[in-house]
Each structure stands twice: as structure tokens, then as C-alpha cells.
Design a protein around this motif. Structure first.
Motif, PDB file in Angstrom:
ATOM      1  N   ASN A   4       0.919  -1.275   0.011  1.00  0.00           N
ATOM      2  CA  ASN A   4       0.008  -0.149  -0.033  1.00  0.00           C
ATOM      3  C   ASN A   4       0.747   1.222  -0.063  1.00  0.00           C
ATOM      4  OD1 ASN A   4       0.792  -0.019   2.771  1.00  0.00           O
ATOM      5  ND2 ASN A   4      -1.089   0.014   3.582  1.00  0.00           N
ATOM      6  N   LYS A   5       2.337   1.168   0.074  1.00  0.00           N
ATOM      7  CA  LYS A   5       3.012   2.220   0.178  1.00  0.00           C
ATOM      8  C   LYS A   5       3.761   2.386  -1.400  1.00  0.00           C
ATOM      9  CE  LYS A   5       2.429   3.888   4.371  1.00  0.00           C
ATOM     10  NZ  LYS A   5       2.018   5.353   4.657  1.00  0.00           N
ATOM     11  N   LYS A   6       3.693   1.133  -2.199  1.00  0.00           N
ATOM     12  CA  LYS A   6       4.492   1.465  -3.370  1.00  0.00           C
ATOM     13  C   LYS A   6       3.639   2.238  -4.337  1.00  0.00           C
ATOM     14  CE  LYS A   6       8.259  -0.287  -5.466  1.00  0.00           C
ATOM     15  NZ  LYS A   6       9.732   0.081  -5.038  1.00  0.00           N
ATOM     16  N   VAL A   7       4.309   3.126  -5.056  1.00  0.00           N
ATOM     17  CA  VAL A   7       3.623   4.006  -6.031  1.00  0.00           C
ATOM     18  C   VAL A   7       4.479   3.815  -7.571  1.00  0.00           C
ATOM     19  CG1 VAL A   7       3.274   6.195  -6.644  1.00  0.00           C
ATOM     20  CG2 VAL A   7       2.919   5.402  -4.371  1.00  0.00           C
ATOM     21  N   ALA A   8       3.797   3.666  -8.512  1.00  0.00           N
ATOM     22  CA  ALA A   8       4.504   3.784  -9.912  1.00  0.00           C
ATOM     23  C   ALA A   8       4.211   5.213 -10.393  1.00  0.00           C
ATOM     24  CB  ALA A   8       3.763   2.809 -10.925  1.00  0.00           C
ATOM     25  N   CYS A   9       5.231   5.927 -10.616  1.00  0.00           N
ATOM     26  CA  CYS A   9       5.387   7.507 -11.167  1.00  0.00           C
ATOM     27  C   CYS A   9       5.510   7.274 -12.508  1.00  0.00           C
ATOM     28  CB  CYS A   9       6.240   8.118 -10.650  1.00  0.00           C
ATOM     29  SG  CYS A   9       5.676   8.588  -8.493  1.00  0.00           S
ATOM     30  N   TYR A  10       4.689   7.657 -13.262  1.00  0.00           N
ATOM     31  CA  TYR A  10       4.723   7.763 -15.006  1.00  0.00           C
ATOM     32  C   TYR A  10       4.735   9.176 -15.423  1.00  0.00           C
ATOM     33  CZ  TYR A  10       4.370   6.474 -19.922  1.00  0.00           C
ATOM     34  OH  TYR A  10       4.522   6.757 -21.094  1.00  0.00           O
ATOM     35  N   VAL A  11       5.892   9.531 -16.164  1.00  0.00           N
ATOM     36  CA  VAL A  11       6.166  10.568 -16.867  1.00  0.00           C
ATOM     37  C   VAL A  11       6.540  10.466 -18.415  1.00  0.00           C
ATOM     38  CG1 VAL A  11       7.086  11.892 -14.899  1.00  0.00           C
ATOM     39  CG2 VAL A  11       8.688  10.642 -16.403  1.00  0.00           C
ATOM     40  N   ARG A  12       5.983  11.476 -19.229  1.00  0.00           N
ATOM     41  CA  ARG A  12       6.267  11.463 -20.643  1.00  0.00           C
ATOM     42  C   ARG A  12       5.938  12.735 -21.226  1.00  0.00           C
ATOM     43  NH1 ARG A  12       2.895  11.759 -24.874  1.00  0.00           N
ATOM     44  NH2 ARG A  12       1.092  11.920 -23.494  1.00  0.00           N
ATOM     45  N   VAL A  13       6.830  12.995 -22.176  1.00  0.00           N
ATOM     46  CA  VAL A  13       6.474  14.221 -23.200  1.00  0.00           C
ATOM     47  C   VAL A  13       6.822  13.492 -24.619  1.00  0.00           C
ATOM     48  CG1 VAL A  13       6.895  16.015 -21.605  1.00  0.00           C
ATOM     49  CG2 VAL A  13       8.755  15.056 -22.973  1.00  0.00           C
ATOM     50  N   SER A  14       5.931  13.989 -25.514  1.00  0.00           N
ATOM     51  CA  SER A  14       6.359  13.647 -26.988  1.00  0.00           C
ATOM     52  C   SER A  14       7.438  14.136 -27.590  1.00  0.00           C
ATOM     53  CB  SER A  14       4.967  13.250 -27.820  1.00  0.00           C
ATOM     54  OG  SER A  14       4.303  14.592 -27.824  1.00  0.00           O
ATOM     55  N   THR A  15       7.400  15.600 -27.441  1.00  0.00           N
ATOM     56  CA  THR A  15       8.436  16.684 -28.087  1.00  0.00           C
ATOM     57  C   THR A  15       8.816  17.543 -26.974  1.00  0.00           C
ATOM     58  OG1 THR A  15       6.735  18.210 -28.817  1.00  0.00           O
ATOM     59  CG2 THR A  15       7.170  16.223 -30.299  1.00  0.00           C
ATOM     60  N   LEU A  16      10.033  18.166 -27.333  1.00  0.00           N
ATOM     61  CA  LEU A  16      10.566  19.151 -26.480  1.00  0.00           C
ATOM     62  C   LEU A  16       9.623  20.397 -26.663  1.00  0.00           C
ATOM     63  CD1 LEU A  16      12.831  20.588 -24.743  1.00  0.00           C
ATOM     64  CD2 LEU A  16      13.976  21.219 -26.852  1.00  0.00           C
ATOM     65  N   TYR A  47       8.813   5.538 -14.323  1.00  0.00           N
ATOM     66  CA  TYR A  47       8.859   5.136 -15.617  1.00  0.00           C
ATOM     67  C   TYR A  47       8.898   6.535 -16.590  1.00  0.00           C
ATOM     68  CZ  TYR A  47       7.781   0.649 -13.346  1.00  0.00           C
ATOM     69  OH  TYR A  47       7.818  -0.502 -12.475  1.00  0.00           O
ATOM     70  N   GLN A  48       9.598   6.360 -17.467  1.00  0.00           N
ATOM     71  CA  GLN A  48       9.751   7.500 -18.372  1.00  0.00           C
ATOM     72  C   GLN A  48       9.662   6.917 -19.938  1.00  0.00           C
ATOM     73  OE1 GLN A  48      13.067  10.078 -17.464  1.00  0.00           O
ATOM     74  NE2 GLN A  48      13.296   9.129 -15.470  1.00  0.00           N
ATOM     75  N   ASP A  49       8.868   7.676 -20.604  1.00  0.00           N
ATOM     76  CA  ASP A  49       8.790   7.402 -21.874  1.00  0.00           C
ATOM     77  C   ASP A  49       9.119   8.869 -22.721  1.00  0.00           C
ATOM     78  OD1 ASP A  49       8.232   4.639 -22.753  1.00  0.00           O
ATOM     79  OD2 ASP A  49       6.150   4.776 -21.817  1.00  0.00           O
ATOM     80  N   LEU A  50      10.299   9.014 -23.174  1.00  0.00           N
ATOM     81  CA  LEU A  50      10.561  10.326 -23.801  1.00  0.00           C
ATOM     82  C   LEU A  50      10.362  10.376 -25.369  1.00  0.00           C
ATOM     83  CD1 LEU A  50      13.860  10.251 -21.635  1.00  0.00           C
ATOM     84  CD2 LEU A  50      11.566  11.230 -21.042  1.00  0.00           C
TER      85      LEU A  50
END
Length: 112
Positions: A4-16, A47-50
Motif C-alpha cells: 500500500n506504500k509502493k507507487v508507480a510514477c509515470y512521466v512522458r513528453v512526446s516533443t520538446l 517510468y519515463q517514455d521520452l
């Protein structure tokens, strides 16, 4: 940490340009999400999708990896700055929300 304390953080940008014009940059997204996790004493994985479009989840390796962790019971929450970081496709967003619901995972969006 417990589940209950573990978190998945997701970040993404498709272009600058996108990050400059209308969305947060990757470092800004990470900073915002890290601060929230610290305030709540949550253990987090990022988790990062750049440079990948949000139109589909098919071509995003990091979101797929995050979903494996969700399906394996690692996370109790998924944290994003905005739901369009997960997907710009209504269909894919619904699929993601169903996966989260099935695995009893809360989706936390920071800006609405």
C-alpha cells in the motif's frame, strides 16, 4: 515497504516543443511527483517514455513495464501529473483505467 506504500510514477513528453508550449518538462514532472511521494512517505518507481506520442500505448516500453508491475501486485497507486501523460487516446485510457481497477490500483492525477 508494504504494497500500500509502493507507487508507480509515470512521466512522458512526446516533443520538446510540447513541454515548452503546454505541458511540464520531464524534470518538472519528476520533481512534482517526487515531492508528493516524499510528503506521503511513499516508496516510488519512475517510468519515463521520452519523445513518444501519447496517441497509443503500443509503442511505449516504459508504460508496458509499469503495467507488468501493476499486474504483478507491486503497486497500489499510479501517479501522473496529468492523465494525458498516460494516454491521449480515450480508448487506451479506458483500458488503462480498467487494468488499474482490476488490480485495485488508485490512479492519482495531480493537475485537472
Amino acid at each position: 515497504m508494504t504494497k500500500n506504500k509502493k507507487v508507480a510514477c509515470y512521466v512522458r513528453v512526446s516533443t520538446l516543443k510540447q513541454a515548452q508550449d503546454d505541458k511540464y518538462s520531464i524534470p518538472e514532472q519528476i520533481n512534482i511527483l517526487e515531492n508528493i511521494c516524499k510528503r506521503n512517505n511513499w516508496d516510488s518507481d519512475f517510468y519515463q517514455d521520452l519523445g513518444i506520442s501519447g496517441e497509443t500505448i503500443k509503442e511505449r516500453p516504459q508504460i508496458k513495464e509499469m503495467l507488468k508491475g501493476c499486474s504483478n501486485g507491486i503497486y497500489s497507486r499510479v501517479l501522473v501529473v496529468d492523465q494525458d501523460r498516460l494516454s491521449r487516446s480515450v480508448k487506451d485510457l479506458q483500458v488503462l483505467k480498467e487494468i488499474f481497477k482490476f488490480n485495485n490500483i488508485k490512479l492519482l492525477e495531480i493537475s485537472k
